[in-house]
Design an enzyme around this catalytic site. Structure first.
Site, PDB file in Angstrom:
ATOM      1  N   ASP A   1       0.865  -1.191   0.000  1.00 53.11           N
ATOM      2  CA  ASP A   1       0.000   0.000   0.000  1.00 53.11           C
ATOM      3  C   ASP A   1       0.898   1.236   0.000  1.00 53.11           C
ATOM      4  O   ASP A   1       1.722   1.402   0.899  1.00 53.11           O
ATOM      5  CB  ASP A   1      -0.892  -0.028   1.245  1.00 53.11           C
ATOM      6  CG  ASP A   1      -1.954   1.072   1.227  1.00 53.11           C
ATOM      7  OD1 ASP A   1      -3.072   0.799   1.692  1.00 53.11           O
ATOM      8  OD2 ASP A   1      -1.665   2.192   0.776  1.00 53.11           O
TER       9      ASP A   1
ATOM     10  N   ASP B   1      -3.274   2.230  -5.698  1.00 54.29           N
ATOM     11  CA  ASP B   1      -2.096   2.256  -4.815  1.00 54.29           C
ATOM     12  C   ASP B   1      -1.946   1.020  -3.941  1.00 54.29           C
ATOM     13  O   ASP B   1      -1.122   1.013  -3.029  1.00 54.29           O
ATOM     14  CB  ASP B   1      -2.102   3.532  -3.951  1.00 54.29           C
ATOM     15  CG  ASP B   1      -2.736   3.355  -2.592  1.00 54.29           C
ATOM     16  OD1 ASP B   1      -3.774   2.689  -2.512  1.00 54.29           O
ATOM     17  OD2 ASP B   1      -2.171   3.880  -1.614  1.00 54.29           O
ATOM     18  N   GLU B   2      -2.709  -0.014  -4.221  1.00 57.13           N
ATOM     19  CA  GLU B   2      -2.763  -1.121  -3.283  1.00 57.13           C
ATOM     20  C   GLU B   2      -2.911  -2.447  -4.020  1.00 57.13           C
ATOM     21  O   GLU B   2      -3.694  -2.529  -4.968  1.00 57.13           O
ATOM     22  CB  GLU B   2      -4.032  -0.899  -2.461  1.00 57.13           C
ATOM     23  CG  GLU B   2      -4.032  -1.379  -1.084  1.00 57.13           C
ATOM     24  CD  GLU B   2      -5.431  -1.204  -0.509  1.00 57.13           C
ATOM     25  OE1 GLU B   2      -5.804  -2.060   0.275  1.00 57.13           O
ATOM     26  OE2 GLU B   2      -6.147  -0.243  -0.844  1.00 57.13           O
TER      27      GLU B   2
END
Ligand code: TTP
Ligand code: MG
Length: 382
Positions: free
Chosen positions: A28, A123-124
């Site tokens: 993350d 983003d993860e």
């Protein structure tokens, strides 16, 4: 953030032999949008930065730099309140192309180690490195390398969590943010979860956390006291998920082909709407946008949800499910207008309206579904 619960329901626990144990990494990015902005504009470095709409346009903070977080600023906070907490806060409009480009670069790094990559957002992502392409073997070493390469190539920091399943890896990635790397080893997992506050369990949202606390469940140890039947009776299907994860059991695979669950669009108004006619008119554009997105994605669904956010930020969602796929713009508009007139509180002003289509049919099964919408076909739904 959404969690896919389906595959853990009623699944027998993992056996804990070493051979069958998986190695899962959750990565993350730290303050993702804000970090990209600080990277690309040196004048923003070290400053409290909020990415989002400016206060004068009634914007909302999408994310805040770690400097800004010290003032209590966080995602989804109205920009006006954020500015009150931190008058020197710098607002930056989002640049999605830059975030998408960074995200694509990060994913390329992941694929050097495994093809089992499940992105959850820009983003993860989860990675299953039980077998890794480079034969490194240690999930911690892989996570370290990934973090290092993200830093070296993209000048951004990521936090990573390593464990034996998705649930634990996700919790682990949060433990030492920013720039963290944490391992929850199988031997520690249950003791760790016992002391964990219930709100920190991924999949327990604020409303469920409040409900659990009202029933005396403050942490994992309290949750463990409840038997499975009682959890299911109280919390529905999610109760079964809670039963397993508190025992460190989560069989959900890392799914590289996870399909999106819903498609929607929403609009917030520069001034609150007060007249139902204005709201009905606003729905025309939103319905058109939803229709366009459905067509672009070649996905259609059975459930339409209308979201109404009132002037005081209180938000309601109301849904209607049809027997056949919702496809036509006129149908989207009609359904959302019906929901609006049935549920709108006429005494209040409205700052945002949104329409979402969910219960999407699988794209592969779509043609068949479109030809023959019998009840048996509908079990193809996600
Ligand atoms: P997050 O990973 O939740 O947040 P973050 O990366 O900014 O910070 P953290 O270090 O705590 O991980 O979300 C990723 C991006 O998604 C975030 O940078 C902006 C966007 N986002 C929104 O647009 N709205 C939201 O409500 C949230 C939570 C995130
Ligand atoms: Mg993040």
């Amino acid at each position: 953030m959404e969690i896919v619960l389906a595959s853990v329901y009623s699944v027998p626990p993992l056996t804990r032999s070493k051979e069958s144990m998986r190695k899962i990494i959750h990565v993350d990015m730290d303050a993702f949008y804000a970090s990209v902005e600080q990277r690309d504009d040196p004048s923003l470095r070290g400053q409290p930065v909020a990415v989002g709409g400016p206060p004068e346009q009634r914007g909302v903070v999408m994310t805040a730099s770690y400097e800004a977080r010290q003032f209590g600023i966080h995602s989804a906070m109205p920009s006006r309140s954020a500015l009150m907490r931190c008058p020197q806060l710098v607002f930056v409009p989002p640049r999605f192309d830059a975030y998408k480009a960074a995200s694509a670069e990060i994913r390329k790094i992941f694929f050097d180690y495994t093809d089992l990559v499940e992105p959850l957002s820009l983003d993860e992502a989860y990675l299953d490195v039980t077998v890794d392409k480079l034969g490194i073997g240690s999930a911690m070493a892989i996570a370290q390398q990934i973090k290092h390469r993200i830093q070296a190539n993209l000048h951004l920091t990521a936090s990573a969590g390593v464990s034996i399943n998705k649930f634990l890896a996700k919790i682990a990635s949060d433990l030492e943010k920013p720039d963290g790397l944490s391992l929850i080893a199988p031997a520690q997992a249950e003791a760790f979860l016992e002391q964990l506050p219930i709100a920190a369990f991924h999949g327990v949202g604020p409303a469920t956390a409040a409900k659990m606390k009202a029933q005396g469940i403050e942490n994992g140890a309290d949750l463990k006291q409840w038997d499975r039947a009682r959890l299911i009776a109280t919390f529905g299907k999610a109760g079964d998920y809670y039963y397993w994860v508190v025992r460190a059991e989560d069989n959900r695979p890392v799914n590289p082909h996870r399909l999106r669950k819903s498609i929607g669009a929403e609009r917030s108004f520069s001034e609150d709407l007060r007249e139902p006619d204005e709201m009905a008119a606003a729905l025309v554009k939103i319905a058109q946008e939803v229709h366009q997105r459905l067509t672009e994605n070649k996905r259609y669904g059975y459930t339409l949800t209308l979201k109404i956010k009132y002037g005081n930020y209180e938000t309601i969602t109301r849904s209607r499910t049809r027997d056949s796929l919702i496809r036509e713009p006129a149908e989207i508009l009609q359904l959302s207008r019906d929901l609006l007139s049935a549920h709108l509180d006429l005494n209040r002003s409205v700052r945002l309206l949104g329409i979402t289509i969910s219960n999407l049919a699988h794209p592969q099964s779509f043609q068949q579904l479109a030809l023959d919408l019998s009840a048996s076909d509908r079990c193809e739904r996600e």
